[in-house]
Design a protein around this motif. Sequence first.
Motif, PDB file in Angstrom:
ATOM      1  N   GLN A  89      46.011  33.772  63.961  1.00 48.06           N
ATOM      2  CA  GLN A  89      46.682  33.533  65.241  1.00 48.06           C
ATOM      3  C   GLN A  89      45.766  32.939  66.291  1.00 48.06           C
ATOM      4  N   ALA A 121      53.886  31.065  65.225  1.00 49.38           N
ATOM      5  CA  ALA A 121      54.469  32.368  64.896  1.00 49.38           C
ATOM      6  C   ALA A 121      55.881  32.223  64.336  1.00 49.38           C
ATOM      7  N   GLU A 122      56.571  31.190  64.782  1.00 46.07           N
ATOM      8  CA  GLU A 122      57.954  30.998  64.356  1.00 46.07           C
ATOM      9  C   GLU A 122      58.038  30.732  62.845  1.00 46.07           C
ATOM     10  N   LYS A 123      56.944  30.148  62.306  1.00 46.82           N
ATOM     11  CA  LYS A 123      56.975  29.794  60.883  1.00 46.82           C
ATOM     12  C   LYS A 123      56.631  30.978  59.971  1.00 46.82           C
ATOM     13  N   VAL A 124      55.943  31.972  60.550  1.00 49.42           N
ATOM     14  CA  VAL A 124      55.494  33.093  59.726  1.00 49.42           C
ATOM     15  C   VAL A 124      56.686  33.972  59.356  1.00 49.42           C
ATOM     16  N   GLY A 125      56.831  34.188  58.078  1.00 51.96           N
ATOM     17  CA  GLY A 125      57.939  35.020  57.601  1.00 51.96           C
ATOM     18  C   GLY A 125      59.221  34.226  57.416  1.00 51.96           C
ATOM     19  N   THR A 126      59.219  32.993  57.895  1.00 59.42           N
ATOM     20  CA  THR A 126      60.406  32.146  57.715  1.00 59.42           C
ATOM     21  C   THR A 126      60.028  30.941  56.851  1.00 59.42           C
ATOM     22  N   GLU A 156      55.932  32.252  53.790  1.00 60.10           N
ATOM     23  CA  GLU A 156      56.060  33.638  53.369  1.00 60.10           C
ATOM     24  C   GLU A 156      54.786  34.064  52.651  1.00 60.10           C
ATOM     25  N   LEU A 157      54.265  35.204  53.049  1.00 61.82           N
ATOM     26  CA  LEU A 157      53.045  35.705  52.417  1.00 61.82           C
ATOM     27  C   LEU A 157      53.417  36.703  51.328  1.00 61.82           C
ATOM     28  N   ALA A 207      56.302  40.870  54.105  1.00 63.41           N
ATOM     29  CA  ALA A 207      56.212  39.446  53.800  1.00 63.41           C
ATOM     30  C   ALA A 207      55.195  38.740  54.680  1.00 63.41           C
ATOM     31  N   ILE A 208      54.677  39.473  55.653  1.00 60.45           N
ATOM     32  CA  ILE A 208      53.694  38.847  56.548  1.00 60.45           C
ATOM     33  C   ILE A 208      52.324  39.483  56.394  1.00 60.45           C
ATOM     34  N   VAL A 209      52.300  40.805  56.470  1.00 59.43           N
ATOM     35  CA  VAL A 209      50.991  41.469  56.392  1.00 59.43           C
ATOM     36  C   VAL A 209      50.805  42.168  55.046  1.00 59.43           C
ATOM     37  N   ARG A 234      59.002  38.333  67.251  1.00 59.70           N
ATOM     38  CA  ARG A 234      59.815  37.497  66.360  1.00 59.70           C
ATOM     39  C   ARG A 234      60.256  38.280  65.120  1.00 59.70           C
ATOM     40  N   VAL A 247      46.399  37.346  59.070  1.00 57.03           N
ATOM     41  CA  VAL A 247      47.367  36.937  60.099  1.00 57.03           C
ATOM     42  C   VAL A 247      46.768  37.135  61.486  1.00 57.03           C
ATOM     43  N   ARG A 248      46.027  38.216  61.641  1.00 57.15           N
ATOM     44  CA  ARG A 248      45.406  38.512  62.938  1.00 57.15           C
ATOM     45  C   ARG A 248      44.467  37.383  63.354  1.00 57.15           C
ATOM     46  N   LEU A 264      54.314  37.323  67.677  1.00 54.64           N
ATOM     47  CA  LEU A 264      54.757  37.397  66.279  1.00 54.64           C
ATOM     48  C   LEU A 264      55.530  38.691  66.027  1.00 54.64           C
ATOM     49  N   PHE A 270      47.477  43.982  66.346  1.00 60.04           N
ATOM     50  CA  PHE A 270      46.901  43.243  65.219  1.00 60.04           C
ATOM     51  C   PHE A 270      47.459  41.844  65.029  1.00 60.04           C
ATOM     52  N   ILE A 271      48.746  41.700  65.153  1.00 58.87           N
ATOM     53  CA  ILE A 271      49.289  40.353  64.893  1.00 58.87           C
ATOM     54  C   ILE A 271      49.860  39.708  66.151  1.00 58.87           C
ATOM     55  N   GLY A 280      65.227  35.830  57.625  1.00 55.40           N
ATOM     56  CA  GLY A 280      64.484  34.677  58.123  1.00 55.40           C
ATOM     57  C   GLY A 280      65.355  33.561  58.591  1.00 55.40           C
ATOM     58  N   LEU A 305      47.058  41.421  56.585  1.00 51.86           N
ATOM     59  CA  LEU A 305      47.105  41.879  57.977  1.00 51.86           C
ATOM     60  C   LEU A 305      45.978  41.246  58.800  1.00 51.86           C
ATOM     61  N   ARG A 318      64.019  39.286  64.303  1.00 52.18           N
ATOM     62  CA  ARG A 318      64.733  38.858  63.089  1.00 52.18           C
ATOM     63  C   ARG A 318      65.375  40.063  62.391  1.00 52.18           C
ATOM     64  N   PHE A 320      48.489  27.624  64.500  1.00 50.54           N
ATOM     65  CA  PHE A 320      49.332  28.758  64.127  1.00 50.54           C
ATOM     66  C   PHE A 320      50.664  28.684  64.871  1.00 50.54           C
ATOM     67  N   ARG A 362      59.821  25.172  52.464  1.00 48.52           N
ATOM     68  CA  ARG A 362      59.113  26.420  52.713  1.00 48.52           C
ATOM     69  C   ARG A 362      57.811  26.501  51.922  1.00 48.52           C
TER      70      ARG A 362
END
Lengths: 146, 565
Positions: B79, B86-91, B94-95, A46-48, A123, B75-76, A120, A115-116, A145, B72, A127, B84, B60
């Motif tokens: 940042q 980080a707390e919001k990414v994935g929560t 959502e990508l 969901a991120i990368v 986190r 996101v790299r 992150l 990479f990230i 999440g 990938l 999670r 940016f 969201r």
Amino acid sequence: MTESRRTPHALSRELLEREIDEEKSADAIAAAIQRGFGRLSASLSAIVGHEGCRALLSRAAHRTRPELHGLELASGSSPDVFSNLVETLDRDGVVRTTAGAMALMTNWVDLLCTFIGEDLTSRVVGRVVAAARRGSPPGEKAEEGS
Amino acid sequence: MDGRRRPSLRTLPSGVPGLDDVLGGGIPEYSFNLIAGEPGSGKTTLSQQILFANATAERRALYFTVLGEPALKMVRYLQQMEFFDAEKVGTAIELVDLSPDVLKQDLGVVLEKIVSEVKRVAPAFVIVDSFRTVIRAHARPDVGEVGLQSFLQRLALYLTSWEVTSFLVGEYLEPEIQNNPIFTVADGILWLTQHTQRSSVVRKLQVMKLRGQASMPGLHTFRIDAAGLHVFPRLAERLGSVTKPGPESRLSMGCAGLDRLLHGGLPVGDSLLVAGPAGVGKTTIATQFLASAPEGERSVLVIFEEQPHDYLQRAKSLGHDLDGAIRRGALELIALRPLDLSVDETLQAIQNAVIDLDARRLVIDSLTGFELALAPPFREDYRESLYRMMGALSGAGVTIVLTVEVTEAWDELRFSPHAVSFLTENLILMRYAEIGAALKKVLAVVKMRRSSHSPCLHAFDITTSGLVVGPALTEYGGILTGDPRRRELPVRPVYPGLTEQEELVLGNLLTSTDATPESIAESTGLERTQLSRALGRLVALNYALEIDEGGVRRYRPVAQVLGQR
């Protein structure tokens, strides 16, 4: 110690250890390892993205090759992360196989940090660990999440 | 008004400094927008900045990536941006990788995927990056323009009805505007460009379309740095206008001589351009103006060429502690040196400083440096931008002193290199002039729109206590040519011991050829007794001789007798 202060490596170790925990049979241990990797994989996708996640895992496997003793990754379309986990457990035993899986997880998290970023990665892994503690099934994004 | 209530169009903050002003308040909620431009123009950064500013756990966001920059890598690099989180990414954010669905080459599948994800997440924001890739993958004859338009309309309708504010990001070229249905369907179009000229890159943003609210027209400069995009609206924000005080309200220039030439100082709220060649003393005037601000009055100083430390040291050598004024919060120094500044960016930096400090005095030293600091494309709009800036600042009652370097040209009178002298109400010209085999400095007040002023050219010196204005150079002409000549004034001779009448008679003797008492009386108008007394005195004092020529008395001046006339 709060989740955010723990290193992503410590968290990822906990993830696998928690999944494997008291499992005894090779099948159960194999399922636990698949579940641990599956949880992180689903969350990372969901991120990368799915491709990004698989690319990093593939690179991590290459770096961990000597310790994997023939443990192979499954193809991208498979719901499983490993293709021959049960066979490897039967052949090499629990200790050696889980050590290989742990090394792979460590390298995967290493690459993620590269990479990230460590923040992150922490986190995301945090999670996933939290979801595992709650016993949520892998891949439930909303639950992870929350 | 017809009495009916219009549905309110709520706007969302973009999170991009300056953009909400350009948009006319913010992003209209539930709008279907296109962020377009060439590769590298900042589209993705803009969309992400909006997303991070708005997405929360309750509201969201879904970020669909499509075959472009892998998530990938995105996101790299993301940042590295300060926005940016980080707390919001994935929560909160959502990508979702849309690539597998796009590769199926069926717009229906793509729409279905977007719809299913929107249903799953119920986002408040959706971004598709790059949407151009989605469309390219379906550039087949059987899809056609109508099929594409239908897809777009369904997508727009679906996202809006699900209360989503959406942004499609894509590389487009201007000629496509005419034929691409996306430009018709979109509620808002933000067009980003970047131009390279010489060594400078200039980025501009244009709101080509925005349904439901009045956006600011034109091209607006923006900058991308670690904080993300920062837009500088083209039209200067009014600082609030005040009624300009009458010309009797004056500010001292910090130099008594100069105040005298200005007939009492600089009118409050006026602008003054100090023009002159390098090193003549323009900065000294500017420094004294700042240093003369009374206690409690705040000022802004904008410099371009010099380093702040050098500038402040120079002021200190003249006895002015500008450094102390900065420490006390009475003066803000803005030092701008980069060679790719935009006019609007500079303008905003100055305006912000004036607003924040509630400054009453502003010095820009110099316009020459200001122009040099601009990226080449902006130099073309230099005068227009300067005009807007002056209007905005003086409208707020700020008294402004600008300096400009003028290259000495002895054969013409130049007030500024780019005819900017019309922008200010007041103008002081400073020059070098050769007087008595020495290079002297001279100045003159050329114009004051709201006041009388000295019309004379004055010599001046820069001393350890600042600028000292000397007397008017009335005895010289041609000073502005750089080659002054002393005027040939009629010299009145001095004859010691003579009365006015006796001088008058002597003068007559010096010019007359036939100086008999009768002729002298006729030309001087003196009575015989007065003339007789005067002539007797002139002879007695040896200014004249009495000569008897055949019984006729004549008078000759001594100088004439000696042949020295």
